[in-house]
Every structure is written in structure tokens, then in C-alpha cells.
Design an enzyme around this catalytic site. Structure first.
Site, mmCIF file in Angstrom:
data_model
loop_
_atom_site.group_PDB
_atom_site.id
_atom_site.type_symbol
_atom_site.label_atom_id
_atom_site.label_comp_id
_atom_site.label_asym_id
_atom_site.label_seq_id
_atom_site.Cartn_x
_atom_site.Cartn_y
_atom_site.Cartn_z
ATOM 1 N N TYR A 143 36.801 24.276 -12.690
ATOM 2 C CA TYR A 143 35.443 23.739 -12.500
ATOM 3 C C TYR A 143 34.430 24.877 -12.352
ATOM 4 C CZ TYR A 143 31.707 20.865 -10.462
ATOM 5 O OH TYR A 143 30.507 20.234 -10.204
ATOM 6 N N GLY A 146 34.450 27.018 -15.376
ATOM 7 C CA GLY A 146 33.999 26.140 -16.467
ATOM 8 C C GLY A 146 32.482 26.021 -16.476
ATOM 9 N N LYS A 147 31.910 25.841 -15.288
ATOM 10 C CA LYS A 147 30.441 25.721 -15.197
ATOM 11 C C LYS A 147 29.779 27.064 -15.477
ATOM 12 C CE LYS A 147 29.705 21.373 -13.961
ATOM 13 N NZ LYS A 147 28.838 20.435 -14.683
ATOM 14 N N ASN A 172 25.702 20.092 -2.996
ATOM 15 C CA ASN A 172 26.288 18.807 -2.559
ATOM 16 C C ASN A 172 25.256 17.683 -2.511
ATOM 17 O OD1 ASN A 172 28.824 19.726 -2.260
ATOM 18 N ND2 ASN A 172 28.886 19.626 -0.017
ATOM 19 N N VAL A 185 33.238 15.116 1.446
ATOM 20 C CA VAL A 185 33.132 14.906 2.898
ATOM 21 C C VAL A 185 32.373 13.644 3.276
ATOM 22 C CG1 VAL A 185 33.546 17.075 4.088
ATOM 23 C CG2 VAL A 185 31.400 16.767 2.877
ATOM 24 N N PHE A 189 34.345 10.614 5.184
ATOM 25 C CA PHE A 189 34.082 10.279 6.582
ATOM 26 C C PHE A 189 33.576 8.847 6.716
ATOM 27 C CE2 PHE A 189 33.100 15.026 7.619
ATOM 28 C CZ PHE A 189 34.454 15.282 7.749
ATOM 29 N N THR A 208 30.181 25.252 6.714
ATOM 30 C CA THR A 208 28.916 24.515 6.610
ATOM 31 C C THR A 208 28.685 23.998 5.194
ATOM 32 O OG1 THR A 208 27.639 26.498 6.084
ATOM 33 C CG2 THR A 208 27.837 25.904 8.415
ATOM 34 N N ASP A 269 38.450 26.945 -0.279
ATOM 35 C CA ASP A 269 37.359 26.111 0.222
ATOM 36 C C ASP A 269 36.247 27.031 0.753
ATOM 37 O OD1 ASP A 269 36.595 23.344 0.708
ATOM 38 O OD2 ASP A 269 36.519 23.931 2.816
#
Ligand SMILES: NC(=O)c1ccc[n+]([C@@H]2O[C@H](COP(=O)([O-])OP(=O)(O)OC[C@H]3O[C@@H](n4cnc5c(N)ncnc54)[C@H](O)[C@@H]3O)[C@@H](O)[C@H]2O)c1
Length: 326
Positions: A143, A146-147, A172, A185, A189, A208, A269
Site C-alpha cells: 500500500y 504502491g501509493k 485518517n 480504529v 472501537f 497518536t 504500525d
């Protein structure tokens, strides 16, 4: 105008189409329905200005259009890692064919790139002139890289063939029509809290993220497409939250009795993600206006209605337990 939206049946694409249709454009929605859903655009299907085409962007297509919003690509780790080679093909071949189409019909094309091009950033907040810190061989690389190659293609078509490009680096984004099982997320959640099961926080939860409500993002995309700068331009909400504080906020809004459960952090991550949006503010007079509380409320209402219409909420529960955090 006659506007093509690739990935138009997906989360962001369908909100963009709602806006373009409301603005009386002719819209062609092109999608292979991997993560998109027909019912996201169902309200427009019989409209004379709307056309829905089932097509995979890894195959070429000929259309007469004035503008292309190129969004086709799965956006959440659980989906883009499902078939990583396909994800690279979608970013590489899909973008190549869309740029070729833009060149042929002289259409302006906006590429939906991502904050993931910054990888696990060593600079904070991220400005557009930061080149990023990306692992080229990791599980997110299909990803991220790729971007990055999609951006390279866009700029080479621009320099070599004068294709009229716009490049948005989207951070996000959340809102109604996110898939409940995509491991991001906000959706994770909310769905967990609605189902009364523990909210899964990966790592310590001190990493964050910033969260942009989808209507703000759509406004940014439209301003970028209509404006004069080609980008790349960061589009996101600069207000930063720890993942744990997001979990606690959602817990408070839905069900304070649900527990928070900690699990190991997935590979690569990113620890921090926050856009510097000075460029968008200066050049597009754009900044997000929807606060987290208001955006979450809209999103919670959507997921409540989704869970109510589902016969077996345990299905989504089972698939969620295999998901990784975005
Ligand atoms: N949602 C975010 O937070 C976020 C952040 C950064 C970038 N983006 C980018 O924005 C775009 C839209 O993201 P989204 O959140 O709406 O994701 P999404 O998964 O909901 O939408 C992607 C759409 O593209 C379609 N698609 C995937 N592969 C395709 C292919 N080969 N051919 C045709 N259609 C294909 C899917 O079926 C889906 O409708 C993506 O390019 C993504 O990389 C999103």
C-alpha cells in the site's frame, strides 16, 4: 461536467459522489466492489446523471470525461493485505491506466494518495516536503510503496505529457459507510462498544492519530480539484489524539461499562501521525470544521443502524477479532 470517480462505491468515494450529484454534475462511478458496496450509491442508480460501471482499474477502459477522481484502492490494512500483489497492481496499473485515460481525453485527474507515504515519520507533524520513512519490504509496503509509485507516475505524466494532475495526501478519515470489519480504529472501537465487548487497543495506545470527518475531506478534495495547485497537498485533521484517548472517548459515548483490552502492536504500525495542513489552508482556504464529538456521533448513529439491520452481529464480531489496526 462529466466526472469519473474510481472506487466510487467505497467509503470516501460514495460521499464524494453524493456531493458531485448534488452539484448537478454527470457522474460515472467505476468500482470492482472489492470493499465498495452497491448500496452506498444505490440512491443515485436511477438518476439520469449517474452511471455505475463494474470494472477493475487494473484493466484499461475508454471513457469520455472531463475530470477523474482516482480513489480505487482498498484503504485498510486488513483489506490491502488480503491480496498484496493485487494491491500493488491496483496502485500501479490502475493509476497508469487512469493517467493514460486522462492524457487521451485531456481530463484533469486527482490521485487519492495517503499519509502512509510518510511511513513511520521521523518528522512531526508531516509537511508535504518530507520524503517519508517507509519500509520497502514490509507487510504495509504494498500500500505505502504502491501509493508512492502512483504519485511518481502522476508527476512523470505531468512533466512528460502535461497531464493536468492533482495529488491529495489523505490522512485518517472516518464517518458513516466505513466497513464495520475493516480494522480501522474508529470503526473497531465503535462496533466493539456497541456490541458490549472489550475495545482492542494495540500496544500501549500512546501512538497518536488524527481523524478527519468525511464531509470535511470531500470538501478538501473538491477544492483541490477546482484549484490551481497540483500538490501533493495534505488533507486531514491536525488535532491529534492518542489511540487510548479515542477508545476512552468512544467508550464514554456508547457504553462506559465496556473494558479496554491490550494486544501486541502490529508490524510497522506508525507511532505518530499528524498532518501539517498549512499548504491546504493557504492555497485552498481549507481546514476541517467538524469536531471529533460531532463526527463520532454521526458515525455511531450509522453503525447502530447497521448493527440493527444485521441478522447476526456475531459474524462481524468473528471477523473483527482477526483484524489489525490501521
Ligand atoms: N479512508 C482513509 O482514511 C484514507 C486515508 C488515506 C487515503 N485514502 C485513500 O482514499 C481512497 C478511498 O479510500 P476509502 O477509505 O474510501 O476506501 P474503500 O475501501 O472504502 O474504497 C475503495 C474503493 O475502491 C474499490 N476498488 C478497490 N480496488 C479496485 C480495483 N482494482 N478496481 C476498481 N475498484 C477498486 C473498492 O471496491 C472500494 O469501493 C483510497 O485510494 C485510499 O487509499 C483513504
Amino acid at each position: 461536467m462529466r466526472i469519473l470517480v474510481t472506487g466510487g462505491a467505497g467509503f470516501i468515494g460514495s460521499h464524494l459522489i453524493d456531493r458531485l450529484m448534488a452539484d448537478h454534475h454527470e457522474v460515472i462511478c467505476l468500482d470492482n466492489f472489492f470493499t465498495g458496496r452497491r448500496h452506498n450509491v444505490w440512491q443515485w442508480v436511477d438518476h439520469p446523471n449517474f452511471e455505475l460501471i463494474r470494472h477493475d482499474v487494473t484493466d484499461p477502459i475508454r471513457l469520455e470525461i472531463d475530470q477523474i477522481y482516482h480513489l480505487a484502492c482498498p484503504a485498510s490494512p486488513v483489506h490491502y493485505q488480503y491480496n498484496p500483489v493485487k494491491t500493488i497492481k491496483t496502485n500501479m496499473l490502475g493509476t497508469l491506466y487512469m493517467l493514460g485515460l486522462a492524457k487521451r481525453v485531456r481530463a484533469r485527474i486527482l490521485l487519492a494518495s495517503t499519509s502512509e507515504v510518510y511511513g513511520d515519520p521521523t518528522v512531526h507533524p508531516q509537511r508535504e516536503d518530507y520524503w517519508g520513512n517507509v519500509n520497502p519490504i514490509g507487510i504495509r509496503s504494498c500500500y505505502d510503496e504502491g501509493k508512492r509509485v502512483a504519485e511518481t507516475l502522476a508527476f512523470d505524466y505531468h512533466r512528460q505529457n502535461q497531464v493536468d494532475i492533482r495529488v491529495a495526501r489523505i490522512f485518517n478519515t472516518y464517518g458513516p459507510r466505513m466497513l464495520e470489519n475493516d480494522g480501522r480504529v474508529v470503526s473497531n472501537f465503535i462496533v466493539q462498544a456497541l456490541q458490549g465487548i472489550p475495545l482492542t487497543v494495540y500496544g500501549t495506545g500512546q501512538q497518536t492519530r488524527s481523524f478527519c470527518y468525511v464531509s470535511d475531506l470531500v470538501e478538501g478534495l473538491i477544492r483541490l480539484m477546482s484549484g490551481e495547485i497540483i500538490g501533493p497537498v495534505n488533507l486531514g485533521n491536525p488535532v491529534e489524539y492518542t489511540v487510548l484517548s479515542l477508545a476512552q472517548r468512544i467508550q464514554g459515548m456508547i457504553n462506559p461499562d465496556t473494558a479496554i483490552e491490550y494486544q501486541p502492536l502490529p508490524t510497522d504500525d506508525p507511532q505518530q501521525r499528524q498532518p501539517d495542513i498549512s499548504l491546504a489552508m493557504k492555497e485552498l482556504s481549507w481546514q476541517p470544521g467538524v469536531g471529533l464529538k460531532e463526527g463520532l456521533q454521526q458515525t455511531i448513529t450509522y453503525f447502530k443502524s447497521q448493527l440493527l439491520t444485521k441478522a447476526g452481529p456475531m459474524d462481524s464480531l468473528a471477523s473483527m477479532s482477526e483484524n489489525k489496526l490501521s
